[in-house]
Motif scaffolding. Structure first.
Motif, PDB file in Angstrom:
ATOM      1  N   VAL A   1       0.890  -1.280   0.093  1.00 51.21           N
ATOM      2  CA  VAL A   1      -0.070  -0.150  -0.029  1.00 51.21           C
ATOM      3  C   VAL A   1       0.593   1.177   0.025  1.00 51.21           C
ATOM      4  N   THR A   2       1.955   1.220   0.471  1.00 47.98           N
ATOM      5  CA  THR A   2       3.038   2.207   0.482  1.00 47.98           C
ATOM      6  C   THR A   2       3.388   2.769  -0.957  1.00 47.98           C
ATOM      7  N   ASP A   3       3.667   1.698  -1.709  1.00 47.67           N
ATOM      8  CA  ASP A   3       3.980   2.123  -2.961  1.00 47.67           C
ATOM      9  C   ASP A   3       2.734   2.908  -3.782  1.00 47.67           C
ATOM     10  N   LEU A   4       1.399   2.610  -3.496  1.00 47.09           N
ATOM     11  CA  LEU A   4       0.698   3.549  -3.995  1.00 47.09           C
ATOM     12  C   LEU A   4       0.377   4.642  -3.275  1.00 47.09           C
ATOM     13  N   LEU A   5       0.462   4.647  -2.030  1.00 47.80           N
ATOM     14  CA  LEU A   5       0.554   5.999  -1.022  1.00 47.80           C
ATOM     15  C   LEU A   5       1.455   7.002  -1.837  1.00 47.80           C
ATOM     16  N   LYS A   6       2.628   6.410  -2.147  1.00 44.22           N
ATOM     17  CA  LYS A   6       3.569   7.269  -2.624  1.00 44.22           C
ATOM     18  C   LYS A   6       3.165   8.045  -3.981  1.00 44.22           C
ATOM     19  N   VAL A   7       2.698   7.308  -4.898  1.00 41.68           N
ATOM     20  CA  VAL A   7       2.069   7.538  -5.945  1.00 41.68           C
ATOM     21  C   VAL A   7       1.121   8.652  -5.996  1.00 41.68           C
TER      22      VAL A   7
ATOM     23  N   PHE B   1       5.142   2.090   8.282  1.00 40.10           N
ATOM     24  CA  PHE B   1       5.679   2.808   7.178  1.00 40.10           C
ATOM     25  C   PHE B   1       4.631   3.531   6.548  1.00 40.10           C
ATOM     26  N   VAL B   2       3.285   3.781   6.723  1.00 44.76           N
ATOM     27  CA  VAL B   2       2.572   4.816   6.284  1.00 44.76           C
ATOM     28  C   VAL B   2       2.817   5.905   7.283  1.00 44.76           C
ATOM     29  N   ALA B   3       2.871   5.848   8.678  1.00 40.52           N
ATOM     30  CA  ALA B   3       3.160   7.001   9.236  1.00 40.52           C
ATOM     31  C   ALA B   3       4.428   7.690   8.814  1.00 40.52           C
ATOM     32  N   LYS B   4       5.669   6.926   8.655  1.00 42.78           N
ATOM     33  CA  LYS B   4       6.777   7.167   8.194  1.00 42.78           C
ATOM     34  C   LYS B   4       6.826   8.130   7.040  1.00 42.78           C
TER      35      LYS B   4
END
Length: 257
Positions: free
Chosen positions: A168-174, A195-198
């Motif tokens: 999910v963090t891949d997509l959050l970065k996008v 990792f979302v929080a970071k």
């Protein structure tokens, strides 16, 4: 914390890979907010089962819950039929803080952390992006529900059987690179939340996380769900996920202890 306890009827059960119940409980529905949970008594078991509130219909007086079978208690609960009565306590805990609907929001859910994201994203409509992660295609739930309330859906799976093959963090970065949102909400495994929080810290975006912990009483009377949280002065204190949470500002959560 204002909550009620009573016996309420299950009025709808939807088929799918998760147990999906709609419960008619007008008094609880009237008080419920996104991110809160209910505590359900299971016949034959001493401890109640905490289950996140997926959706609230205050007009119809109903709440919707989704859950996986994780043990003997939820296995018994899964045998519930339409028309059966459940002993429900709720709404419990502190939910997410919803901003003005004109703000840009991202909700991030992983597995069983997806259901509480539906009600959270509802008020933002087309201003909300739902980033949803599942183990595989056969575990996917609620994507049509997010789309129906005009949320943008970004999907990923661990095995690549649907959507993005990755985290999910891949997509959050996008999403962060496209346009920085005003707030991010997240619920799922603790490593995911870390990792979302970071990432939110790196991008300077406010983040609220909903923690998943084993609970006993559900109202802060025991110590079963105590978790380390940073106080205003930087010291570490222990708060109850059930009473003080389950939602916390991400910057206050101690993920590495």
């Amino acid at each position: 914390m204002e909550y009620l306890q009573g016996t309420y009827r299950v009025v709808k059960i939807r088929p799918g890979c998760m147990c999906d119940f709609t419960i008619e409980c007008p008094e609880i529905a009237a008080l419920s907010k996104a991110g809160q949970f209910v505590h359900i008594r299971v016949p034959g078991f001493t401890l109640r089962r905490p289950i996140s509130i997926c959706e609230v219909d205050k007009q119809a007086g109903t709440i919707r819950i989704l859950f996986d079978i994780r043990g003997e208690g939820t296995k018994v609960l899964a045998n519930t039929k339409e028309g059966d009565l459940l002993d429900v306590m709720g709404p419990l805990g502190n939910g997410f803080e919803l901003l003005d609907p004109s703000k840009k929001a991202v909700v991030v859910g992983g597995g069983i952390g997806v259901p509480p994201m539906l009600e959270t994203a509802k008020s933002y409509g087309e201003n909300a992006t739902a980033i949803l992660g599942f183990r595989s295609e056969d575990k996917i739930v609620l994507t049509d529900d997010f789309t129906a309330q005009k949320n943008r859906v970004m999907l990923c799976t661990d095995d690549g059987s649907a959507g993005h093959h990755g985290l999910v963090t891949d997509l959050l970065k996008v999403r962060m690179e496209e346009e920085k949102p005003d707030i991010v909400y997240a619920c799922g495994p603790k490593i995911m939340l870390k990792f979302v929080a970071k990432m939110c810290e790196e991008y300077g975006v406010r983040c609220q996380v909903s923690l998943e912990e084993r609970m006993a009483c559900g109202v802060g009377a025991c110590l079963g769900c105590a978790t380390p949280i940073k106080a205003d002065d930087g010291s570490i204190t222990y708060l109850h996920v059930c009473k003080n949470g389950p939602v916390f500002e991400a910057e206050r959560v101690v993920f590495d202890e």
